[in-house]
Design a protein around this motif. Structure first.
Motif, PDB file in Angstrom:
ATOM      1  N   GLN A   4     -36.305  -1.695  27.670  1.00  0.00           N
ATOM      2  CA  GLN A   4     -35.597  -0.815  28.022  1.00  0.00           C
ATOM      3  C   GLN A   4     -35.642   1.303  28.432  1.00  0.00           C
ATOM      4  O   GLN A   4     -35.767   1.531  27.745  1.00  0.00           O
ATOM      5  N   THR A  59     -30.880   7.410  40.359  1.00  0.00           N
ATOM      6  CA  THR A  59     -29.984   6.525  41.061  1.00  0.00           C
ATOM      7  C   THR A  59     -29.765   7.463  42.387  1.00  0.00           C
ATOM      8  O   THR A  59     -30.170   8.662  42.311  1.00  0.00           O
ATOM      9  N   HIS A  90     -36.120  -2.190  37.009  1.00  0.00           N
ATOM     10  CA  HIS A  90     -36.743  -0.961  36.737  1.00  0.00           C
ATOM     11  C   HIS A  90     -38.290  -0.927  37.110  1.00  0.00           C
ATOM     12  O   HIS A  90     -38.373  -1.826  36.492  1.00  0.00           O
ATOM     13  N   ALA A 102     -34.261   1.533  39.656  1.00  0.00           N
ATOM     14  CA  ALA A 102     -34.067   0.522  39.695  1.00  0.00           C
ATOM     15  C   ALA A 102     -33.830  -0.312  41.143  1.00  0.00           C
ATOM     16  O   ALA A 102     -33.413   0.525  41.747  1.00  0.00           O
ATOM     17  N   LYS A 148     -33.240   5.823  30.694  1.00  0.00           N
ATOM     18  CA  LYS A 148     -32.479   6.166  31.774  1.00  0.00           C
ATOM     19  C   LYS A 148     -32.580   5.972  33.242  1.00  0.00           C
ATOM     20  O   LYS A 148     -34.234   5.648  33.614  1.00  0.00           O
ATOM     21  N   THR A 149     -31.439   5.435  34.289  1.00  0.00           N
ATOM     22  CA  THR A 149     -32.156   5.254  34.875  1.00  0.00           C
ATOM     23  C   THR A 149     -31.564   6.162  35.689  1.00  0.00           C
ATOM     24  O   THR A 149     -30.666   6.579  35.978  1.00  0.00           O
ATOM     25  N   PRO A 195     -27.543  -2.154  35.868  1.00  0.00           N
ATOM     26  CA  PRO A 195     -27.311  -0.143  34.629  1.00  0.00           C
ATOM     27  C   PRO A 195     -26.878   0.242  35.337  1.00  0.00           C
ATOM     28  O   PRO A 195     -26.555   1.743  35.538  1.00  0.00           O
ATOM     29  N   THR A 196     -26.160   0.490  36.895  1.00  0.00           N
ATOM     30  CA  THR A 196     -25.344   1.443  37.502  1.00  0.00           C
ATOM     31  C   THR A 196     -24.231   0.121  38.151  1.00  0.00           C
ATOM     32  O   THR A 196     -24.278  -0.648  37.904  1.00  0.00           O
ATOM     33  N   GLY A 211     -36.757   9.273  33.334  1.00  0.00           N
ATOM     34  CA  GLY A 211     -36.444   7.820  33.854  1.00  0.00           C
ATOM     35  C   GLY A 211     -36.567   6.719  34.243  1.00  0.00           C
ATOM     36  O   GLY A 211     -37.637   7.865  35.626  1.00  0.00           O
ATOM     37  N   HIS A 212     -36.409   5.751  34.928  1.00  0.00           N
ATOM     38  CA  HIS A 212     -36.760   4.886  36.150  1.00  0.00           C
ATOM     39  C   HIS A 212     -35.983   4.653  36.462  1.00  0.00           C
ATOM     40  O   HIS A 212     -34.796   4.787  36.889  1.00  0.00           O
ATOM     41  N   TRP A 263     -38.174   6.800  43.674  1.00  0.00           N
ATOM     42  CA  TRP A 263     -38.606   7.365  42.463  1.00  0.00           C
ATOM     43  C   TRP A 263     -38.850   8.067  41.852  1.00  0.00           C
ATOM     44  O   TRP A 263     -38.620   9.587  41.436  1.00  0.00           O
TER      45      TRP A 263
END
Lengths: 335, 532
Positions: free
Chosen positions: A307, A313, A131, A249, A310-311, A116-117, A246-247, A177
């Protein structure tokens, strides 16, 4: 006398032959965590797969009790470590691992990753990800919370189990997180969560089993945890709650040690680890997403997993500079 | 005064002193190795509120000790008086609690007392509402600790009660002693000697408890110093800080150990274990059955649920796997080796302690037996790891030896608590006889001590074997893919979603423990009696 000469020759030739043989069949020593090396983990398949293509090498897994344990062991051993590479660190401790100066840089270019990144790290190679998420049982929880704030607003007898950030990587992941999602408001979130925390366990496995035994409504785990129950137990009642904020990962990585005598081979192993052959093994043994697109080879249970939209970071620098303070904030809030 | 009645045994004293010093040296070496490895002397330590931790831990450990001794004594009293079919099995079950991995007991406890446990389900079915969840927080910790330690205390005290000679009971019965008089005149003197040692062990176990406190404690508020040390080693990699914290823990624990070692066990007489009956009143008998019933519900049901869970689900696929049999074989070999080593160490120390009349020397010889309990497992494991490496050996090669040695030292305080009091009692009550017969040290052991100790040696071997069978602490840094024991395999299964496998292994560990506890004392009593 003849006998003696023959014996001496046999012994001598044996002595000469042994080092030669050892050079022909180098042993790649891989430090990893328990679950990875276990017979139901990815270890045995990866060992067989790599030994089949490396031209007569051997792979030996040396398992520590946790991924951070492998790093600590290499730090203790320093230059004299027998490890050629570590498989199973994660991005939360990668910065600290890099700072030890023990890891060699690779020359890999990752243009095919499905992370995801993106990936630019020169010391470590990613091999799976998932995640962090709270899992629940649809039979017991009809309306799972959709954010930390909704979770906080649940009645007090709605219980979650989390892990100690000082001993478990998911526990640390939750701290990161919440920090990534809420920044300065993180202590407030932790204080809100406190009445819902049934207990803080040392390892992920203890939390997860408390959840499976019905002691808690949700456990901190991964978005991929439901896949295990679908594939191995044909049970579709375990789901991951998706949060609107969002989560974060967890990406698991591998790295080669500078002190390795088989660096070439070790990099070959990393190359293999990100190949389709090896990645096919990962999902249904380590229960994480592969880092490349496997297409039809990906188990359908994984392909169908919902899924996060939103991821979140955090950079290595942010993690390294703040994780200690964030952990202290969490401990102070839940004490 | 005892100098005159004790046989002259310089060899025994010398051997015990040497061994005590060797163990002390080993622990000093372990700490030194970590200090030497500490690259950064200035860590980020002392973020921990040590005073708070010490206060919380002491309260928890103190309560655990009092409750465990009280419950243990009541249980031993009931078990000593009552005869019923399956008594040996029940005794074996009680005894197995102490050596069952804490996590197994904790999960067994939850399956009975937890939110989704048998009791709550029964209550919901019967009355329509749940009982609540007492299994977490301080009450949860105490409950789990009392199950582990109270049952152990009961086993040790039961051995003392069972050893009361039949003629003394006959005299007591003919004097028409009531239940309370019998306890205070006959039982209490026999039990008193074991109390300081037992209390010290239980306090130390609770003080240094780690997985149970973390699992059932609820959060960082209920934690122990051991957790802080683990965090210093693991999270902060602050080795110097870890050693400082470890020294704090050792200092506190040493006070307990010193106090326990200074007290002289009270002499008790010994004979072979008797089955003589004591006629109690109906009310007393009812009280005994009630005690036994409550303890059975509290102690045995959690273990039973572990057996039922494990044997009903994953057992067949587990038995079909060769890795399981290899792990079982490793566990068996390591358990046997460390039990024998523990026996040798405990006999050397206890014989030496029994042979000396000097109070200072008795304390010196008592300390190393307990010292290992005071040293945090993570520190020991780490120290051993560093020592092995500094000797130039590979951790994989050294692993079995280190695990055997570590497990032996871990079992040593329990072995000393089992063998120490009877040996000292023999030295005191039969010292004059031995002197007048002019027996050599070896003859004294073979002709007098060994036959009287038969059952105790069996109990001790069972304890040491099972401790090793359930150990997870020492093997943590030394395990490899190929070298694994059953507990390690269980935790690897738990960590890979394989709860069924883990449950099956837990049940098998528990079965092995029960078999060892029932079988070994009987076997050794028979062997020792045959030797007479």
């Amino acid at each position: 006398m003849v006998k003696f000469t023959r014996l001496a020759l046999a012994v001598l030739s044996g002595l000469i032959a042994t080092p030669a043989l050892a050079q022909e069949a180098p042993t790649l020593k891989v430090y990893t965590y328990d679950g990875f090396a276990a017979e139901w983990g990815p270890g045995p398949s990866l060992k067989a797969g790599f030994e089949a293509i490396c031209g007569g090498c051997k792979v030996e897994f040396i398992a520590a009790d946790s991924s951070i344990g492998t790093l600590r062991r290499v730090q203790l051993e320093g230059d004299t470590t027998e490890a050629d590479l570590i498989v199973g660190l994660d991005t939360a401790i990668a910065g600290e691992a890099r700072a030890t100066g023990l890891f060699a840089e690779h020359n890999f270019y990752f243009d095919n990753l499905t992370l995801p990144t993106g990936w630019t790290d020169k010391a470590f190679v990613p091999f799976d990800y998932a995640h962090f998420a709270f899992v629940y049982d649809t039979d017991a929880v009809a309306n799972p919370p959709k954010s930390f704030e909704e979770l906080i607003a649940m009645p007090d007898d709605f219980k979650i189990v989390v892990q100690d950030p000082r001993s478990a990587t998911p526990g640390l992941g939750l701290v990161l997180w919440i920090a990534a999602a809420y920044g300065d408001r993180a202590p407030e979130i932790w204080a809100g969560l406190k009445p819902h925390i049934l207990t803080v366990t040392r390892e992920w496995s203890e939390s997860y089993n408390l959840f499976l035994e019905g002691e808690a409504d949700m456990a901190l785990s991964y978005t991929t945890s439901p896949a295990y129950h679908i594939v191995e137990e044909d049970d579709t009642t375990i789901k991951a709650a998706l949060f609107e904020e969002g989560h974060l990962a967890q990406t698991e990585v591998a790295g080669v040690l500078k002190s390795s005598k088989h660096q070439e081979l070790a990099f070959q192993f990393l190359d293999y680890l990100t190949s389709a052959d090896a990645q096919k093994v990962i999902p249904t043994t380590n229960w994480m997403f592969p880092v490349i697109d496997l297409g039809a080879d990906l188990n359908p249970a994984f392909a169908a997993l919902p899924q996060p939209a939103k991821t979140l970071t955090l950079t290595d620098a942010e993690i390294e500079a703040n994780s200690q303070a964030w952990i202290d904030e969490m401990l102070a809030a839940v004490q | 005064m005892t100098q005159l009645t004790l046989p002259h045994r310089p060899l025994r004293i010398a051997a015990a002193t040497t061994l005590a010093l060797a163990i002390a040296t080993l622990i000093a070496l372990v700490l030194w190795a970590i200090f030497a490895a500490a690259t950064s002397a200035e860590g980020s330590a002392s973020r921990i509120d040590i005073a708070h931790l010490l206060r919380m831990t002491s309260i928890q450990a103190g309560l655990t000790t009092i409750l465990s001794l009280a419950v243990g004594m009541a249980l031993a009293w009931a078990l000593n008086r009552l005869r019923f079919p399956g008594r040996d099995l029940l005794v074996g079950l009680f005894a197995s609690a102490i050596v069952t991995p804490g996590m197994v007991v904790a999960f067994g406890l939850l399956s009975i007392w937890g939110r989704n446990g048998w009791l709550n389900q029964a209550s919901e079915a019967l009355f329509g509402f749940p009982l609540g969840n007492p299994a977490f927080g301080l009450s949860g910790i105490l409950f789990a600790h009392v199950i582990l330690d109270g049952a152990f205390a009961a086993r040790i005290m039961l051995a003392r009660l069972d050893a009361i000679p039949a003629n003394r009971l006959k005299t007591g019965q003919s004097l028409a002693l009531n239940a309370w008089q019998r306890f205070s005149i006959i039982d209490w003197p026999a039990l008193r000697g074991t109390l300081p040692g037992l209390a010290a062990i239980i306090f130390l176990l609770a003080f240094t408890s780690f997985p149970i406190v973390l699992l059932l404690g609820g959060g960082p508020a209920n934690q122990t110093l051991e957790v802080a040390i683990f965090a210093a080693v693991r999270q902060d990699f602050d080795l110097a800080g870890a050693v400082r914290l470890a020294l704090t823990q050792i200092a506190v624990c040493s006070l307990i150990i010193l106090a326990a070692s200074a007290l002289t066990p009270v002499p008790t007489s010994f004979g072979a274990s008797t089955v003589s009956r004591w006629r109690d009143s109906t009310i007393t008998r009812g009280l005994q059955w009630l005690t036994l019933g409550l303890c059975t519900v509290g102690f045995i049901l959690p273990l039973l649920s572990v057996l039922i869970d494990g044997l009903s689900t994953g057992i067949a696929p587990l038995l079909a796997r060769s890795a399981f049999w290899w792990a079982a074989l490793s566990s068996l070999v390591i358990g046997t080796a460390s039990a024998l080593l523990t026996l040798a160490l405990a006999l050397l120390l206890a014989l030496g302690r029994g042979a000396t009349g000097s109070g200072a020397l008795r304390i010196l010889l008592g300390i190393p037996a307990f010292a290992y309990l005071a040293v945090p497992a993570v520190v020991l494991s780490l120290g051993f790891f560093l020592l092995v490496r500094s000797l130039g050996a590979s951790p994989a090669t050294a692993a079995p030896y280190v695990v055997i040695l570590g497990n032996s030292l871990l079992a040593l305080p329990f072995a000393m608590a089992t063998l120490g009091p009877p040996l000292e009692a023999i030295a005191r009550t039969r010292g004059k006889l031995i002197r007048s017969l002019g027996l050599s040290g070896w003859r004294q052991f073979i002709a007098i001590e060994y036959p009287l100790l038969g059952k105790d040696i069996g109990v001790m071997l069972a304890l040491a074997f099972c401790f090793s069978l359930g150990d997870l602490g020492v093997i943590a840094l030394f395990g490899t893919q190929d070298f694994q024991t059953l507990p390690l395999m269980m935790f690897r299964a738990l960590g890979a979603y394989r709860g069924n496998d883990a449950a099956a292994i837990a049940a098998i560990l528990l079965l092995g423990t029960i078999v060892a506890f029932i079988g070994l004392p009987r076997l050794f009593e028979r062997i020792a009696n045959a030797a007479r």
